[in-house]
Write an enzyme that holds these catalytic residues in place. Structure first.
Site, short mmCIF file in Angstrom:
data_model
loop_
_atom_site.label_atom_id
_atom_site.label_comp_id
_atom_site.label_asym_id
_atom_site.label_seq_id
_atom_site.Cartn_x
_atom_site.Cartn_y
_atom_site.Cartn_z
N GLY A 51 0.85 -1.15 -0.02
CA GLY A 51 0.20 0.08 -0.07
C GLY A 51 0.80 1.12 0.00
O GLY A 51 0.68 2.05 0.74
N HIS A 52 1.88 1.20 -0.90
CA HIS A 52 2.80 2.25 -1.15
C HIS A 52 3.59 2.30 -2.25
O HIS A 52 3.60 1.16 -2.93
CB HIS A 52 3.81 2.40 0.41
CG HIS A 52 4.39 1.41 0.56
ND1 HIS A 52 4.37 0.57 1.66
CD2 HIS A 52 5.57 0.73 -0.22
CE1 HIS A 52 5.38 -0.56 1.43
NE2 HIS A 52 6.05 -0.52 0.57
N GLY A 53 4.45 3.40 -2.74
CA GLY A 53 5.36 3.27 -3.69
C GLY A 53 6.50 3.96 -3.20
O GLY A 53 6.53 4.33 -2.26
#
Ligand code: TYD
Length: 137
Positions: A51-53
């Site tokens: 749930g991130h980049g």
């Protein structure tokens, strides 16, 4: 490069009557310098990770045990890759939003990473990630 820059890497597997052995060598099997290894384990049913980049981080994600899905998203396209074998690694290039879902009981996810942990390399907000990918501040 987007999600086309991500790819499944087939790792070597040495098999004999005692079982299997897989190894990963920097420069040969992964296209980056390995500076960090971390792993996710004892993951509760229905938990979602990621749930991130990342701005600059390169990673190789391996299902050491069990199965899970990696959803890759470059802000334009989305693709889901199921990882289910310890001799397959998913290379994830920078600027990819990822979500790890559908972990089976007892699954272990190992990640090789190109740099030490650095919170400033993260996008934790999806809209900010998409805007940055389009060159917006
Ligand atoms: P988080 O990014 O939420 O994990 P995941 O990508 O698996 O969803 O990280 C959870 C916590 O662990 C957060 O406080 C940051 C910390 N952390 C480290 O200290 N070092 C690391 O190498 C990683 C990956 C996370």
């Amino acid at each position: 490069m987007g999600i086309d820059g991500c790819r499944l890497i087939h790792l070597p597997r040495i098999s004999d009557s005692r079982g299997n052995l897989t190894f990963i060598e920097e420069g040969r099997h992964v296209p980056f310098e390995i500076q960090r290894v971390y792993y996710l384990y004892e993951i509760p049913a229905n938990a979602e990770r990621g749930g991130h980049g990342h701005k600059a981080l390169h990673q190789l994600i391996v299902a050491m045990s069990g199965t899970f899905d990696v959803v890759l998203d470059d802000g334009r396209r989305r693709k889901t890759v199921q990882l289910a074998r310890p001799d397959h690694g998913l290379y994830v290039c920078p600027m990819i939003w990822r979500e790890l879902v559908n972990f089976t009981t007892g699954a272990v996810c190992m990640v090789l990473a190109s740099s030490l942990y650095d919170e400033s390399d993260y996008y934790r907000d999806y809209e900010a990630f998409v805007a940055a990918g389009r060159g917006q501040p």
